[in-house]
Design an enzyme around this catalytic site. Structure first.
Site, short mmCIF file in Angstrom:
data_model
loop_
_atom_site.label_atom_id
_atom_site.label_comp_id
_atom_site.label_asym_id
_atom_site.label_seq_id
_atom_site.Cartn_x
_atom_site.Cartn_y
_atom_site.Cartn_z
CE LYS A 199 -2.14 -1.14 3.85
NZ LYS A 199 -1.69 -2.49 4.22
NE ARG A 209 -4.17 -1.81 9.79
CZ ARG A 209 -3.07 -1.30 9.21
NH1 ARG A 209 -2.97 -0.01 8.98
NH2 ARG A 209 -2.09 -2.08 8.86
NE ARG A 226 7.66 -2.89 5.78
CZ ARG A 226 6.34 -2.67 5.74
NH1 ARG A 226 5.79 -2.19 4.65
NH2 ARG A 226 5.58 -2.93 6.77
NE ARG A 253 6.71 -0.68 9.86
CZ ARG A 253 5.54 -0.72 9.22
NH1 ARG A 253 5.40 -0.06 8.07
NH2 ARG A 253 4.54 -1.40 9.72
NE ARG A 265 2.65 -5.43 11.14
CZ ARG A 265 3.80 -5.33 10.46
NH1 ARG A 265 4.92 -5.87 10.95
NH2 ARG A 265 3.85 -4.71 9.33
P1 ADP Z 1 1.37 -2.49 7.83
O1 ADP Z 1 0.11 -2.35 7.03
O2 ADP Z 1 2.55 -2.78 7.00
O3 ADP Z 1 1.24 -3.40 8.99
P2 ADP Z 1 1.11 0.24 8.84
O4 ADP Z 1 2.25 1.16 8.76
O5 ADP Z 1 -0.11 0.55 8.03
O6 ADP Z 1 1.73 -1.15 8.50
O7 ADP Z 1 0.63 0.10 10.36
C1 ADP Z 1 1.52 -0.25 11.38
C2 ADP Z 1 0.76 -0.41 12.71
O8 ADP Z 1 0.12 0.85 13.06
C3 ADP Z 1 -0.39 -1.42 12.71
O9 ADP Z 1 0.06 -2.73 12.95
C4 ADP Z 1 -1.26 -0.86 13.85
O10 ADP Z 1 -0.74 -1.20 15.13
C5 ADP Z 1 -1.13 0.64 13.70
N1 ADP Z 1 -2.20 1.17 12.84
C6 ADP Z 1 -2.05 1.70 11.59
N2 ADP Z 1 -3.25 2.07 11.09
C7 ADP Z 1 -4.17 1.76 12.03
C8 ADP Z 1 -5.59 1.87 12.11
N3 ADP Z 1 -6.31 2.39 11.12
N4 ADP Z 1 -6.21 1.45 13.25
C9 ADP Z 1 -5.53 0.95 14.26
N5 ADP Z 1 -4.19 0.80 14.25
C10 ADP Z 1 -3.51 1.19 13.15
#
Ligand code: ADP
Length: 190
Positions: free
Chosen positions: A14, A89, A128, A134, A146
């Site tokens: 994404k 989400r 990654r 990260r 996750r």
């Molecule tokens: P990825 O999709 O690669 O796991 P992101 O950078 O989108 O990584 O998100 C990393 C973390 O941030 C998620 O695992 C979650 O803990 C938190 N997070 C991101 N977006 C949301 C959301 N919309 N609601 C709740 N937690 C979120």
């Protein structure tokens, strides 16, 4: 306004695609993960709270995430449209986004979803993790949590947008350029 939800499990690509699409379509890109990481880096109260969930591979609570997303949208009153990356989400987040769009006399035009097999996702995230710094990419158990969290809380949003005839699935395996082209085919028709 063109407002797009770029969707898919962790590691689907994404962030990579959003960076390209925001230039191509002149949209504001909001990544909730990036905003959380920015807050963690700057040791804000929000960052400390978010980190306690992110380190375990869990979602940050809805109220916190929704308030933050609203604030990010409101920072861009002149936007041509938005690409939402990592939001919504959960069902509650999708409802909140719908109300936020109503308040702006606008709407979500489409959810475009990158489809990638789970084992490919784990491999990509571990790769990654070697370079991104990260914490949530460095540990396979956190990565799997996750993905599990995605199936528990997020995957149902496909149905939410399908019911509104806004869901578009796109094959997320291939070269970056090929995937951009697949996404563009959907976006160009909106
Ligand atoms: P990825 O999709 O690669 O796991 P992101 O950078 O989108 O990584 O998100 C990393 C973390 O941030 C998620 O695992 C979650 O803990 C938190 N997070 C991101 N977006 C949301 C959301 N919309 N609601 C709740 N937690 C979120």
């Amino acid at each position: 306004m063109k407002n797009i939800v770029l969707f898919g499990p962790p590691g689907a690509g994404k962030g990579t695609q959003a960076e390209i699409l925001k230039q191509k379509y002149q949209l504001v890109h909001i990544s909730t993960g990036d905003v959380f990481r920015y807050n963690i880096k700057n040791a804000t109260e929000l960052g400390t709270l978010a980190k306690s969930y992110m380190d375990k591979g869990h979602l940050v609570p809805d109220t916190v995430t929704i308030d933050m997303l609203k604030a990010e949208v409101e920072k861009n009153p002149q936007a041509n449209g938005f690409i939402f990356d990592g939001f919504p989400r959960t069902a509650a987040q999708a409802e909140a986004l719908s109300h936020l769009m109503d308040d702006m006399n606008s709407q979500i035009n489409a959810m475009v979803a990158l489809e990638v097999d789970d084992e490919i996702l784990v491999g990509r995230l571990l790769e990654r993790g070697k370079v991104s710094g990260r914490a949530d990419d460095a540990n396979e158990a956190v990565i799997r949590e996750r993905i599990a969290e995605y199936y528990r809380k997020t995957d149902i949003l496909k149905e939410y947008y399908q019911n509104q005839n806004k869901y578009h699935g796109v094959d997320g395996v291939g070269s970056i350029e090929d995937i951009t082209e697949r996404l563009s085919k959907v976006i160009d028709k909106l």
